[in-house]
Scaffold this motif. Sequence first.
Motif, PDB file in Angstrom:
ATOM      1  N   ALA A  35       3.567 -14.007  -6.110  1.00 40.08           N
ATOM      2  CA  ALA A  35       4.183 -14.911  -5.138  1.00 40.08           C
ATOM      3  C   ALA A  35       4.828 -14.127  -4.007  1.00 40.08           C
ATOM      4  CB  ALA A  35       5.229 -15.784  -5.827  1.00 40.08           C
ATOM      5  N   ALA A  36       5.477 -13.010  -4.357  1.00 41.19           N
ATOM      6  CA  ALA A  36       6.136 -12.175  -3.358  1.00 41.19           C
ATOM      7  C   ALA A  36       6.249 -10.753  -3.880  1.00 41.19           C
ATOM      8  CB  ALA A  36       7.524 -12.723  -3.024  1.00 41.19           C
ATOM      9  N   ALA A  37       6.302  -9.814  -2.964  1.00 44.63           N
ATOM     10  CA  ALA A  37       6.545  -8.408  -3.277  1.00 44.63           C
ATOM     11  C   ALA A  37       7.634  -7.914  -2.339  1.00 44.63           C
ATOM     12  CB  ALA A  37       5.278  -7.576  -3.110  1.00 44.63           C
ATOM     13  N   ALA A  38       8.309  -6.830  -2.716  1.00 43.35           N
ATOM     14  CA  ALA A  38       9.362  -6.271  -1.876  1.00 43.35           C
ATOM     15  C   ALA A  38       8.917  -4.939  -1.298  1.00 43.35           C
ATOM     16  CB  ALA A  38      10.653  -6.098  -2.676  1.00 43.35           C
ATOM     17  N   VAL A  39       9.456  -4.622  -0.130  1.00 40.54           N
ATOM     18  CA  VAL A  39       9.152  -3.362   0.550  1.00 40.54           C
ATOM     19  C   VAL A  39      10.194  -2.329   0.143  1.00 40.54           C
ATOM     20  CG1 VAL A  39       8.828  -2.239   2.778  1.00 40.54           C
ATOM     21  CG2 VAL A  39       8.164  -4.631   2.495  1.00 40.54           C
ATOM     22  N   ASN A  40       9.724  -1.151  -0.276  1.00 42.47           N
ATOM     23  CA  ASN A  40      10.612  -0.065  -0.678  1.00 42.47           C
ATOM     24  C   ASN A  40      10.263   1.212   0.068  1.00 42.47           C
ATOM     25  OD1 ASN A  40      12.351  -0.968  -3.150  1.00 42.47           O
ATOM     26  ND2 ASN A  40      10.321  -1.822  -3.550  1.00 42.47           N
ATOM     27  N   ARG A  41      11.220   2.149   0.120  1.00 41.99           N
ATOM     28  CA  ARG A  41      10.988   3.430   0.794  1.00 41.99           C
ATOM     29  C   ARG A  41       9.782   4.157   0.191  1.00 41.99           C
ATOM     30  NH1 ARG A  41      13.573   4.121   5.725  1.00 41.99           N
ATOM     31  NH2 ARG A  41      15.554   2.976   5.618  1.00 41.99           N
ATOM     32  N   ALA A  42       9.597   4.008  -1.116  1.00 37.87           N
ATOM     33  CA  ALA A  42       8.457   4.658  -1.758  1.00 37.87           C
ATOM     34  C   ALA A  42       7.132   4.156  -1.181  1.00 37.87           C
ATOM     35  CB  ALA A  42       8.497   4.418  -3.259  1.00 37.87           C
ATOM     36  N   ASP A  43       7.079   2.882  -0.790  1.00 40.27           N
ATOM     37  CA  ASP A  43       5.867   2.342  -0.182  1.00 40.27           C
ATOM     38  C   ASP A  43       5.582   3.020   1.161  1.00 40.27           C
ATOM     39  OD1 ASP A  43       5.966   0.547  -2.316  1.00 40.27           O
ATOM     40  OD2 ASP A  43       7.002  -0.984  -1.121  1.00 40.27           O
ATOM     41  N   VAL A  44       6.644   3.266   1.918  1.00 36.36           N
ATOM     42  CA  VAL A  44       6.495   3.955   3.205  1.00 36.36           C
ATOM     43  C   VAL A  44       5.966   5.370   2.986  1.00 36.36           C
ATOM     44  CG1 VAL A  44       7.740   4.836   5.224  1.00 36.36           C
ATOM     45  CG2 VAL A  44       8.285   2.564   4.313  1.00 36.36           C
ATOM     46  N   LEU A  45       6.528   6.068   2.000  1.00 39.32           N
ATOM     47  CA  LEU A  45       6.065   7.423   1.704  1.00 39.32           C
ATOM     48  C   LEU A  45       4.605   7.422   1.253  1.00 39.32           C
ATOM     49  CD1 LEU A  45       9.195   8.826  -0.158  1.00 39.32           C
ATOM     50  CD2 LEU A  45       8.421   9.421   2.149  1.00 39.32           C
ATOM     51  N   GLN A  46       4.220   6.432   0.446  1.00 38.12           N
ATOM     52  CA  GLN A  46       2.822   6.342   0.013  1.00 38.12           C
ATOM     53  C   GLN A  46       1.910   6.112   1.213  1.00 38.12           C
ATOM     54  OE1 GLN A  46       2.007   3.689  -3.267  1.00 38.12           O
ATOM     55  NE2 GLN A  46      -0.165   3.551  -2.760  1.00 38.12           N
ATOM     56  N   ARG A  47       2.326   5.238   2.098  1.00 36.68           N
ATOM     57  CA  ARG A  47       1.521   4.976   3.304  1.00 36.68           C
ATOM     58  C   ARG A  47       1.348   6.237   4.149  1.00 36.68           C
ATOM     59  NH1 ARG A  47       5.056   2.738   7.230  1.00 36.68           N
ATOM     60  NH2 ARG A  47       4.800   4.763   8.242  1.00 36.68           N
ATOM     61  N   GLN A  48       2.370   7.076   4.167  1.00 35.45           N
ATOM     62  CA  GLN A  48       2.327   8.313   4.956  1.00 35.45           C
ATOM     63  C   GLN A  48       1.561   9.439   4.253  1.00 35.45           C
ATOM     64  OE1 GLN A  48       6.558   8.794   5.362  1.00 35.45           O
ATOM     65  NE2 GLN A  48       6.626   7.727   7.332  1.00 35.45           N
ATOM     66  N   GLY A  49       1.178   9.210   2.993  1.00 39.84           N
ATOM     67  CA  GLY A  49       0.428  10.217   2.261  1.00 39.84           C
ATOM     68  C   GLY A  49       1.266  11.189   1.472  1.00 39.84           C
ATOM     69  N   PHE A  50       2.571  10.874   1.271  1.00 42.46           N
ATOM     70  CA  PHE A  50       3.490  11.792   0.607  1.00 42.46           C
ATOM     71  C   PHE A  50       3.846  11.407  -0.824  1.00 42.46           C
ATOM     72  CE2 PHE A  50       5.025  12.269   5.165  1.00 42.46           C
ATOM     73  CZ  PHE A  50       4.254  13.402   5.398  1.00 42.46           C
ATOM     74  N   TYR A  51       3.390  10.255  -1.298  1.00 36.11           N
ATOM     75  CA  TYR A  51       3.847   9.788  -2.613  1.00 36.11           C
ATOM     76  C   TYR A  51       2.735   8.986  -3.265  1.00 36.11           C
ATOM     77  CZ  TYR A  51       7.355   8.088  -6.018  1.00 36.11           C
ATOM     78  OH  TYR A  51       8.075   7.817  -7.158  1.00 36.11           O
ATOM     79  N   ASN A  52       1.799   9.686  -3.879  1.00 33.27           N
ATOM     80  CA  ASN A  52       0.662   9.010  -4.499  1.00 33.27           C
ATOM     81  C   ASN A  52       1.080   8.301  -5.780  1.00 33.27           C
ATOM     82  OD1 ASN A  52      -1.166   9.888  -2.545  1.00 33.27           O
ATOM     83  ND2 ASN A  52      -1.489  11.834  -3.601  1.00 33.27           N
ATOM     84  N   PRO A  53       0.390   7.220  -6.140  1.00 29.90           N
ATOM     85  CA  PRO A  53       0.702   6.518  -7.392  1.00 29.90           C
ATOM     86  C   PRO A  53       0.448   7.414  -8.595  1.00 29.90           C
ATOM     87  CG  PRO A  53      -0.742   5.202  -5.976  1.00 29.90           C
ATOM     88  CD  PRO A  53      -0.690   6.572  -5.386  1.00 29.90           C
ATOM     89  N   PRO A  54       1.137   7.168  -9.708  1.00 27.75           N
ATOM     90  CA  PRO A  54       0.858   7.913 -10.934  1.00 27.75           C
ATOM     91  C   PRO A  54      -0.580   7.676 -11.391  1.00 27.75           C
ATOM     92  CG  PRO A  54       2.889   6.628 -11.128  1.00 27.75           C
ATOM     93  CD  PRO A  54       2.212   6.178  -9.883  1.00 27.75           C
TER      94      PRO A  54
END
Length: 325
Positions: A35-54
Amino acid sequence: MYAITIPEPGGPEALVWAEVPDPVPGEGEVLVEVAAAAVNRADVLQRQGFYNPPSGASPYPGLECSGRIAALGPGVPGWSVGDEVCALLSGGGYAQKVAVPAGQLLPVPAGVDLASAAALPEVVCTVWSNVFMVSHLRPGETLLVHGGASGIGTMAIQLGKAVGAKVAVTAGGPDKLARCAELGADILIDYREQDFVDEVLKATDGIGADVILDIMGAKYLERNVRALAVNGRLAIIGLQGGAKAELNLGALLTKRAAVTATSLRGRPAAEKAAIVAAVREHVWPLISDGRVRPVVDRTLPLADAAEGHRVLEASSHVGKVLLTA
């Protein structure tokens, strides 16, 4: 289904709304219709290529969501199709559906609407695990929260007050500090104009903060140690101010203080399930009786996730930015 994908790292425009395969719940998992998701700093880092998912996690961003259970995988007792839930995720919240380990599910608390519940899992689990399970904040102690107007900060203020602590916050400007005061913050520090070490020591008669929840990392390390009380505990959960700094062990020894650094996303499923269970036991009753609430700054369509990232990067928000599917 459709999801926000990241074909190539980059700015907010790198987020692409695209058709992708539906997830299939495995052993011990449920399928949630988001229904909804929240935006977190980790999402920004993932978008930038700095924080890949486990390894094994969904490749799409999104560390928390709310929705309804659409299907149960094998070996999932206690939940039913149609249950309204919110969930702590390793990824995949920016999608129409996501598969979630059952141990990371929470029921939507009484008095909270389904969309707003998406603002809860990541921040509550982060604050509870670090401030209470690791740092053992007690009634009467002083908690210093850096970034008091953020999603993490607004939740830390409320939980600190709910257990009887004195709460100090740093935030940028009078408007954000006023919002922190509305949530119960006792000591308001404008990091642009004031030195938080001086202000915390002044407000505590030279004692300092018993627990500090820090999102800055290297930039604040030396000053955080100076701001700690004897037997103080510094919990580092972010590196917005860098990852490398010198630590004066003599100062730490003199204060018999402790420094911990944790992340939530990469923890084993069993550890996440234990945190979620503790949150359900200790925090959910506070939310249901209105003592703690999600703080939502704005809600945007999921397909417009790029705008949500722009808002977060501009730090123009107070609380959480939500994306509705």
